[in-house]
Scaffold this motif. Structure first.
Motif, PDB file in Angstrom:
ATOM      1  N   GLY A 123       4.262   1.684 -10.826  1.00  0.00           N
ATOM      2  CA  GLY A 123       5.971   0.575 -11.040  1.00  0.00           C
ATOM      3  C   GLY A 123       5.194  -0.793 -11.875  1.00  0.00           C
ATOM      4  N   ASP A 124       6.359  -1.702 -10.619  1.00  0.00           N
ATOM      5  CA  ASP A 124       5.935  -2.949 -10.485  1.00  0.00           C
ATOM      6  C   ASP A 124       5.864  -3.601  -8.768  1.00  0.00           C
ATOM      7  OD1 ASP A 124       7.627  -3.251 -13.150  1.00  0.00           O
ATOM      8  OD2 ASP A 124       9.986  -2.790 -11.349  1.00  0.00           O
ATOM      9  N   HIS A 125       5.117  -2.394  -8.590  1.00  0.00           N
ATOM     10  CA  HIS A 125       4.525  -3.033  -7.407  1.00  0.00           C
ATOM     11  C   HIS A 125       3.369  -1.871  -7.385  1.00  0.00           C
ATOM     12  CE1 HIS A 125       8.334  -1.033  -5.903  1.00  0.00           C
ATOM     13  NE2 HIS A 125       8.696  -2.635  -6.025  1.00  0.00           N
ATOM     14  N   LEU A 126       2.426  -3.040  -6.169  1.00  0.00           N
ATOM     15  CA  LEU A 126       1.016  -2.255  -5.934  1.00  0.00           C
ATOM     16  C   LEU A 126       1.210  -2.137  -4.588  1.00  0.00           C
ATOM     17  CD1 LEU A 126      -1.076  -6.046  -6.597  1.00  0.00           C
ATOM     18  CD2 LEU A 126      -0.935  -3.432  -8.113  1.00  0.00           C
ATOM     19  N   VAL A 127       0.370  -0.686  -3.554  1.00  0.00           N
ATOM     20  CA  VAL A 127       0.769  -0.621  -2.792  1.00  0.00           C
ATOM     21  C   VAL A 127      -0.767  -0.229  -2.328  1.00  0.00           C
ATOM     22  CG1 VAL A 127       0.996   1.771  -1.447  1.00  0.00           C
ATOM     23  CG2 VAL A 127       1.677   1.429  -3.594  1.00  0.00           C
ATOM     24  N   LEU A 128      -1.028  -0.531  -1.057  1.00  0.00           N
ATOM     25  CA  LEU A 128      -2.244  -1.388  -0.184  1.00  0.00           C
ATOM     26  C   LEU A 128      -2.479  -0.488   0.598  1.00  0.00           C
ATOM     27  CD1 LEU A 128      -2.533  -5.183   0.322  1.00  0.00           C
ATOM     28  CD2 LEU A 128      -2.385  -4.293  -1.784  1.00  0.00           C
ATOM     29  N   GLY A 129      -3.582  -0.079   1.134  1.00  0.00           N
ATOM     30  CA  GLY A 129      -4.043   0.854   2.257  1.00  0.00           C
ATOM     31  C   GLY A 129      -4.809  -0.155   3.139  1.00  0.00           C
ATOM     32  N   SER A 130      -5.030   0.738   4.400  1.00  0.00           N
ATOM     33  CA  SER A 130      -6.515   0.374   5.204  1.00  0.00           C
ATOM     34  C   SER A 130      -7.002   1.625   5.977  1.00  0.00           C
ATOM     35  CB  SER A 130      -5.651  -0.617   5.534  1.00  0.00           C
ATOM     36  OG  SER A 130      -6.122  -1.132   7.294  1.00  0.00           O
ATOM     37  N   LEU A 131      -7.503   0.913   6.390  1.00  0.00           N
ATOM     38  CA  LEU A 131      -8.621   1.605   7.344  1.00  0.00           C
ATOM     39  C   LEU A 131      -8.494   1.562   8.472  1.00  0.00           C
ATOM     40  CD1 LEU A 131     -11.544   3.713   7.585  1.00  0.00           C
ATOM     41  CD2 LEU A 131     -12.538   1.332   8.480  1.00  0.00           C
ATOM     42  N   LEU A 132      -8.029   1.340   8.918  1.00  0.00           N
ATOM     43  CA  LEU A 132      -7.128   0.642  10.085  1.00  0.00           C
ATOM     44  C   LEU A 132      -5.472   0.262  10.914  1.00  0.00           C
ATOM     45  CD1 LEU A 132      -9.340  -2.950  10.842  1.00  0.00           C
ATOM     46  CD2 LEU A 132     -10.043  -0.206  11.100  1.00  0.00           C
ATOM     47  N   GLU A 133      -5.174   0.599   9.563  1.00  0.00           N
ATOM     48  CA  GLU A 133      -3.295  -0.257   9.648  1.00  0.00           C
ATOM     49  C   GLU A 133      -2.604   2.014   9.805  1.00  0.00           C
ATOM     50  OE1 GLU A 133      -1.424  -2.347   9.752  1.00  0.00           O
ATOM     51  OE2 GLU A 133      -2.843  -4.168   9.580  1.00  0.00           O
ATOM     52  N   PRO A 134      -1.686   1.898  10.379  1.00  0.00           N
ATOM     53  CA  PRO A 134      -1.226   2.657  10.540  1.00  0.00           C
ATOM     54  C   PRO A 134       0.183   2.786   9.813  1.00  0.00           C
ATOM     55  CG  PRO A 134       0.013   1.152  11.530  1.00  0.00           C
ATOM     56  CD  PRO A 134      -0.730   0.520  11.634  1.00  0.00           C
ATOM     57  N   GLY A 135      -0.107   2.881   8.295  1.00  0.00           N
ATOM     58  CA  GLY A 135       0.753   2.550   6.736  1.00  0.00           C
ATOM     59  C   GLY A 135       0.592   1.813   5.824  1.00  0.00           C
ATOM     60  N   VAL A 136       1.188   1.303   4.883  1.00  0.00           N
ATOM     61  CA  VAL A 136       0.947   0.864   3.548  1.00  0.00           C
ATOM     62  C   VAL A 136       1.647   0.009   3.375  1.00  0.00           C
ATOM     63  CG1 VAL A 136       0.161   2.986   2.695  1.00  0.00           C
ATOM     64  CG2 VAL A 136       2.400   2.545   1.929  1.00  0.00           C
ATOM     65  N   ALA A 137       1.209  -1.170   2.610  1.00  0.00           N
ATOM     66  CA  ALA A 137       1.641  -2.483   2.336  1.00  0.00           C
ATOM     67  C   ALA A 137       2.015  -1.989   0.906  1.00  0.00           C
ATOM     68  CB  ALA A 137       1.112  -3.787   2.618  1.00  0.00           C
ATOM     69  N   VAL A 138       3.629  -2.196   0.605  1.00  0.00           N
ATOM     70  CA  VAL A 138       4.333  -2.560  -0.526  1.00  0.00           C
ATOM     71  C   VAL A 138       4.137  -3.855  -1.690  1.00  0.00           C
ATOM     72  CG1 VAL A 138       5.510  -1.474  -1.985  1.00  0.00           C
ATOM     73  CG2 VAL A 138       4.778  -0.405  -0.682  1.00  0.00           C
ATOM     74  N   CYS A 139       3.400  -4.662  -2.478  1.00  0.00           N
ATOM     75  CA  CYS A 139       3.588  -6.369  -2.779  1.00  0.00           C
ATOM     76  C   CYS A 139       4.613  -5.976  -3.650  1.00  0.00           C
ATOM     77  CB  CYS A 139       2.266  -6.332  -2.669  1.00  0.00           C
ATOM     78  SG  CYS A 139       1.496  -6.150  -0.897  1.00  0.00           S
ATOM     79  N   ALA A 140       4.668  -7.301  -4.442  1.00  0.00           N
ATOM     80  CA  ALA A 140       4.770  -7.305  -5.624  1.00  0.00           C
ATOM     81  C   ALA A 140       3.196  -7.686  -6.446  1.00  0.00           C
ATOM     82  CB  ALA A 140       5.738  -8.918  -6.256  1.00  0.00           C
ATOM     83  N   ARG A 141       3.702  -6.870  -7.875  1.00  0.00           N
ATOM     84  CA  ARG A 141       2.769  -6.336  -8.406  1.00  0.00           C
ATOM     85  C   ARG A 141       2.944  -7.944  -9.718  1.00  0.00           C
ATOM     86  NH1 ARG A 141       1.684  -1.525 -13.043  1.00  0.00           N
ATOM     87  NH2 ARG A 141       0.259  -2.324 -14.130  1.00  0.00           N
ATOM     88  N   PRO A 142       1.626  -8.225 -10.094  1.00  0.00           N
ATOM     89  CA  PRO A 142       1.806  -9.600 -11.068  1.00  0.00           C
ATOM     90  C   PRO A 142       2.081  -9.183 -12.344  1.00  0.00           C
ATOM     91  CG  PRO A 142      -0.771  -8.987 -10.609  1.00  0.00           C
ATOM     92  CD  PRO A 142      -0.024  -7.665  -9.551  1.00  0.00           C
ATOM     93  N   ALA A 143       2.655 -10.020 -12.757  1.00  0.00           N
ATOM     94  CA  ALA A 143       2.830 -10.720 -14.714  1.00  0.00           C
ATOM     95  C   ALA A 143       1.844  -9.281 -15.639  1.00  0.00           C
ATOM     96  CB  ALA A 143       3.499 -11.085 -15.347  1.00  0.00           C
ATOM     97  N   VAL A 144       1.931  -8.495 -16.586  1.00  0.00           N
ATOM     98  CA  VAL A 144       0.574  -8.194 -16.784  1.00  0.00           C
ATOM     99  C   VAL A 144      -0.219  -9.713 -18.091  1.00  0.00           C
ATOM    100  CG1 VAL A 144       0.076  -6.972 -18.934  1.00  0.00           C
ATOM    101  CG2 VAL A 144       1.610  -6.255 -17.101  1.00  0.00           C
ATOM    102  N   ARG A 145      -1.514 -10.057 -18.423  1.00  0.00           N
ATOM    103  CA  ARG A 145      -1.531 -11.492 -18.746  1.00  0.00           C
ATOM    104  C   ARG A 145      -2.242 -10.456 -20.242  1.00  0.00           C
ATOM    105  NH1 ARG A 145      -5.642 -14.420 -14.659  1.00  0.00           N
ATOM    106  NH2 ARG A 145      -3.969 -14.773 -12.886  1.00  0.00           N
TER     107      ARG A 145
END
Length: 319
Positions: A297-319
């Motif tokens: 949707g409107d978000h980017l989801v980030l994974g990590s080899l180290l973290e105990p969870g995921v980060a959810v960030c704002a997705r940039p506008a389509v260029r």
């Protein structure tokens, strides 16, 4: 490279387990990931941290890394300990597809893609260092990464490319004529032709400002999202030009030293010509070592080899 813009963090979703190394979105907006204890998880409603919910799909009995959704809803799982697996998302069954290559145990299987004809391509990051000592391969610059191919109805994979520098993420071109391979150890993307007179040959595709990890293609017409696990390190570039004995000695020291990930995180999106369409970065991030990214949707989801969870960030506008 286009000028970077800020990666805007929205919220964090704890998963109750460490190391969601790869994240992939399914057609229903759910995110699948594998964690360090061997489980494969599906996360619902990531857009709202208060309603986010996690369910367990399977346990590989190893360490799942790269994931690839298949048309029937099942998963290809690259397991660093067990090889290339197929996981049933309805019943949790785990089937080993490949665990040896020419009699050699398949270790550090990293990422996979499935093409429409049923052919599966997958990477091996290192034949010298296991996952727990990945930093050794990055420092030594072993060039033992591989791209392999498993044809439909075949139990034996063949080697398409050898000598890659920590082969990692994979993504197909929109027309299926080539694959894009992340070479983490060289901070670049490499193109491998699948059709035409250059089939099976590799050539540079894009240089990057950091070490690429997992790749995720956003549909047939969207860009290829690239997670940057860490920024480019100039002293490491210099070390890679020294004799192998020097690099190997440095790698032994690096393996036994505590790893401190950079506080700078970033993601890049490229098109099928290798041009950057997005470059997002964040300094002094509390979420470290981004190893995967997908769009929901409107978000980017980030994974990590180290973290105990995921980060959810704002997705940039389509260029």
């Amino acid at each position: 490279m286009d000028r970077a813009t800020a990666l805007v963090a929205l919220h964090y979703v704890a998963l109750g387990a460490r190391g969601p190394e790869d994240v992939v979105a399914d057609p229903h907006g759910r995110v699948l990931t594998g964690v360090a204890d061997g489980r494969v998880l599906r996360v619902h409603h990531l857009g709202d941290p208060h309603t986010a919910r996690t369910e367990v799909l399977a346990d590989t009995g190893g360490r799942p890394l790269g994931l690839e959704l298949l048309p029937d809803g099942d998963l290809l799982v690259c397991d660093a300990e067990r090889g290339l697996l197929r996981v049933g998302t309805q019943d949790g069954t785990v089937r080993v597809l490949v665990d040896t290559v020419a009699g050699e145990p398949l270790r550090f299987c990293s990422n996979a893609v499935a093409l429409p004809d049923g052919t599966v391509y997958f990477t091996v990051s290192s034949r010298r260092y296991p996952l727990g000592e990945w930093i050794g391969d990055i420092v030594e610059h072993t060039g033992t990464g591989r791209l392999l191919r498993l044809a439909p109805e075949s139990g034996e994979p063949d080697v398409v490319l050898d000598g890659l520098q920590f082969a990692n993420g994979l993504a197909p071109s929109a027309d299926g004529s080539f694959l894009v391979i992340a070479e983490s150890g060289s901070c670049r993307l490499t193109r491998c032709a699948l059709t035409g007179p250059r089939a099976g040959h590799a050539e540079p595709f894009a240089d990057l400002p950091g070490m690429p990890d997992n790749l995720w293609r956003e549909g047939p017409d969207g860009p290829i999202w690239v997670a940057l696990a860490g920024p480019r390190v100039p002293p490491l570039d210099l070390l890679h030009r020294t004799p192998q004995a020097v690099r190997r000695s440095a790698a032994r020291a690096a393996v036994h030293a505590p790893y401190r990930p950079s506080g700078t995180v970033g993601v890049v999106a490229v098109d099928d010509a290798g041009r950057t369409v997005h470059h997002l970065t964040r300094r002094r991030s509390g979420f470290r070592m981004v190893t995967s990214v997908c769009a929901v949707g409107d978000h980017l989801v980030l994974g990590s080899l180290l973290e105990p969870g995921v980060a959810v960030c704002a997705r940039p506008a389509v260029r």
